[in-house]
Design a protein around this motif. Structure first.
Motif, PDB file in Angstrom:
ATOM      1  N   ASP A 235     -18.529   3.965   0.805  1.00 40.10           N
ATOM      2  CA  ASP A 235     -17.400   3.131   1.702  1.00 40.10           C
ATOM      3  C   ASP A 235     -17.829   2.406   2.610  1.00 40.10           C
ATOM      4  OD1 ASP A 235     -18.606   4.917   3.709  1.00 40.10           O
ATOM      5  OD2 ASP A 235     -17.621   6.575   3.329  1.00 40.10           O
TER       6      ASP A 235
ATOM      7  N   GLU B  31      -7.374 -10.482  -0.765  1.00 33.66           N
ATOM      8  CA  GLU B  31      -7.140  -9.224  -0.488  1.00 33.66           C
ATOM      9  C   GLU B  31      -8.469  -8.998  -1.717  1.00 33.66           C
ATOM     10  OE1 GLU B  31      -4.208  -6.832  -0.092  1.00 33.66           O
ATOM     11  OE2 GLU B  31      -3.749  -7.976   1.931  1.00 33.66           O
ATOM     12  N   GLU B  32      -7.997  -9.361  -2.312  1.00 27.40           N
ATOM     13  CA  GLU B  32      -8.760  -8.880  -3.777  1.00 27.40           C
ATOM     14  C   GLU B  32     -10.313  -9.180  -3.697  1.00 27.40           C
ATOM     15  OE1 GLU B  32      -6.031  -9.386  -7.371  1.00 27.40           O
ATOM     16  OE2 GLU B  32      -6.786 -11.218  -6.324  1.00 27.40           O
TER      17      GLU B  32
ATOM     18  N   THR C 234      -8.595  -2.038   4.994  1.00 28.14           N
ATOM     19  CA  THR C 234      -7.985  -2.234   3.294  1.00 28.14           C
ATOM     20  C   THR C 234      -7.624  -3.619   2.577  1.00 28.14           C
ATOM     21  OG1 THR C 234      -7.906  -0.015   3.748  1.00 28.14           O
ATOM     22  CG2 THR C 234      -6.425  -0.517   1.752  1.00 28.14           C
TER      23      THR C 234
ATOM     24  N   SER D 173     -11.649  -8.055   1.156  1.00 30.01           N
ATOM     25  CA  SER D 173     -12.296  -7.095   2.290  1.00 30.01           C
ATOM     26  C   SER D 173     -11.833  -6.109   1.842  1.00 30.01           C
ATOM     27  CB  SER D 173      -9.985  -6.435   1.076  1.00 30.01           C
ATOM     28  OG  SER D 173     -10.383  -6.032   0.080  1.00 30.01           O
TER      29      SER D 173
ATOM     30  N   THR E 204     -11.404  -3.176   0.717  1.00 28.47           N
ATOM     31  CA  THR E 204     -11.057  -3.016  -1.005  1.00 28.47           C
ATOM     32  C   THR E 204     -12.321  -3.850  -1.621  1.00 28.47           C
ATOM     33  OG1 THR E 204      -9.187  -1.969  -0.587  1.00 28.47           O
ATOM     34  CG2 THR E 204     -10.177  -2.920  -2.591  1.00 28.47           C
TER      35      THR E 204
ATOM     36  N   ASN F  90       1.277  -1.064  -0.069  1.00 32.13           N
ATOM     37  CA  ASN F  90      -0.004  -0.364   0.130  1.00 32.13           C
ATOM     38  C   ASN F  90       0.887   1.217   0.115  1.00 32.13           C
ATOM     39  OD1 ASN F  90      -2.456  -1.318   0.034  1.00 32.13           O
ATOM     40  ND2 ASN F  90      -2.052  -1.593   2.647  1.00 32.13           N
TER      41      ASN F  90
ATOM     42  N   ARG G 225     -15.927  -1.877  -4.505  1.00 31.29           N
ATOM     43  CA  ARG G 225     -15.781  -2.439  -4.929  1.00 31.29           C
ATOM     44  C   ARG G 225     -17.018  -3.117  -5.454  1.00 31.29           C
ATOM     45  NH1 ARG G 225     -12.144  -5.285  -5.587  1.00 31.29           N
ATOM     46  NH2 ARG G 225     -14.236  -7.577  -6.214  1.00 31.29           N
TER      47      ARG G 225
END
Length: 303
Positions: A180, A165-166, A129, A169, A171, A76, A175
Motif C-alpha cells: 500500500d 492513471e495506469e 487511486t 497513480s 494504483t 471507480n 502494482r
C-alpha cells in the motif's frame, strides 16, 4: 451550506456556516452499488445541526456535465453510474444541489485556502487511486459545459495506449511494489531498490503529464495533492527536475509544491464554489427540489 466529497472508498459531508466555518462532519465507507448512501449521510449531517443549509455541493470522482447536473462517468463507482443526478439529490434532501468534479473542487480549495493562495493561475494535480486535475486561470475555476482537465485519462504511451492513471497513480505504485502507499513510501525512504524504482517510474510518468498540462495552461504554480503526494520529494523531486529541464526551452518554470489544504480541501472547494454561485461570478447550473426552476444558472435565487 452542505459540502460533500464522494470517493471510491469513502465519502464525507460537512456543514459550513456563511463565513466558511466548518461544523457537523460525517464520514462513511462508499458502498459500490448504493447511491442512496450519500443521501443518508447528508440527512444525518443535517439532522445533527440547527442550521438550514442553502445548498448541497457534491464533488464526484469523474467527468461532470455542469449543464445537466450529472456525472458522465464514475470509473471507480460503476454501480452508481446513471443513478446519481443533482435533481435526484435535491428531491431527496430538500435543498438546491450542484454536482461538481472533485478535482475542480480540490483546485478551488487549494487556491482559496491552501498552497495556491496568492496566485492568479494555478494547476492542481491530485494523485491517489487515480489522477485528476483542476485549473485556475485569472483567479477563477476553468471549465465549460463540462468539467475540465481529465489528466489521468491522457495517453502516455501511444503504442500501448496506456494512460497516466495506469502508470502514474497510487494504483500503479501498489502494482509495482505489492504494497500500500504508506508501506511503499517507508520502504523507499529506507532505500529499498524495488520501492525506489517504482517511485521513479510513477514520478516519471507524472512528470511528463504535468509538463504537458503546464504547456497547455501556463500556470505560475503547480500544486500536487492526493494521498501519494505524502511521499514528498520522492514524487515531487523528479517532477521538478523534468519541468526545469523541459520548461526552460519555453521560459516556463512554475513553482511546484505539495498541497496544503489537508483532507478537507475538496469540502472547502465546495463551499468556495457555492459562494461564487451566490455572488453571480460563477454560472454553473444546479437543481431545485421538485424540479422548480429546473437547472437555474448563475444565481441562488429560485427561477
Amino acid at each position: 451550506m452542505l459540502a460533500g466529497d464522494l470517493g471510491g472508498t469513502s465519502m464525507r459531508v460537512a456543514v459550513f456556516d456563511a463565513h466558511g466555518a466548518g461544523g457537523e462532519h460525517r464520514r462513511a465507507r462508499t458502498p459500490p452499488g448504493d447511491p442512496d448512501a450519500i443521501i443518508h449521510l447528508a440527512r444525518a449531517a443535517l439532522a445533527a445541526t440547527s442550521s438550514s443549509p442553502s445548498a448541497f455541493v457534491l464533488g464526484v470522482p469523474g467527468p461532470v456535465s455542469y449543464v445537466e447536473g450529472r456525472p458522465f462517468r464514475l470509473p471507480n463507482l460503476p454501480g452508481w453510474e446513471g443513478r446519481l443526478t443533482a435533481q435526484s439529490l435535491a428531491d431527496a434532501i430538500g435543498v438546491p444541489v450542484l454536482i461538481a468534479n472533485d478535482a475542480d473542487l480540490g483546485a478551488l480549495g487549494e487556491h482559496r485556502a491552501g498552497a495556491g493562495r496568492g496566485t492568479a493561475d494555478m494547476l492542481y494535480v491530485t494523485v491517489s487511486t487515480g489522477v485528476g486535475a483542476g485549473v485556475i486561470l485569472n483567479g477563477r475555476l476553468l471549465h465549460g459545459r463540462r468539467s475540465l482537465a481529465e489528466l489521468g485519462w491522457t495517453t502516455v504511451d501511444r503504442h500501448a495506449g496506456t494512460t497516466v492513471e495506469e502508470n502514474g497513480s497510487g494504483t500503479a505504485l501498489a502494482r509495482l511494489t505489492g504494497l500500500d502507499g504508506a508501506a511503499a513510501v517507508e520502504r523507499a525512504r529506507a532505500g529499498d531498490p524495488r520501492a525506489l524504482a517504482a517511485f521513479a517510474d510513477v514520478a516519471g510518468v507524472l512528470a511528463v503529464a504535468v509538463m504537458n498540462a503546464i504547456l497547455c495552461f501556463m500556470p505560475e504554480r503547480v500544486v500536487i495533492g492526493g494521498g501519494v503526494a505524502g511521499a514528498g520529494e520522492l514524487l515531487l523531486g523528479p517532477i521538478r527536475e523534468h519541468v526545469a529541464r523541459t520548461g526552460v526551452r519555453m521560459a516556463i518554470t512554475p513553482d511546484i509544491v505539495v498541497a496544503a489544504g489537508g483532507d478537507d480541501v475538496g469540502l472547502r472547494g465546495a463551499f468556495a464554489l457555492w459562494q461564487d454561485v451566490e455572488r453571480g461570478t460563477e454560472t454553473l447550473a444546479y437543481a431545485w427540489p421538485g424540479g422548480r426552476g429546473e437547472m437555474a444558472p448563475g444565481s441562488a435565487e429560485r427561477r
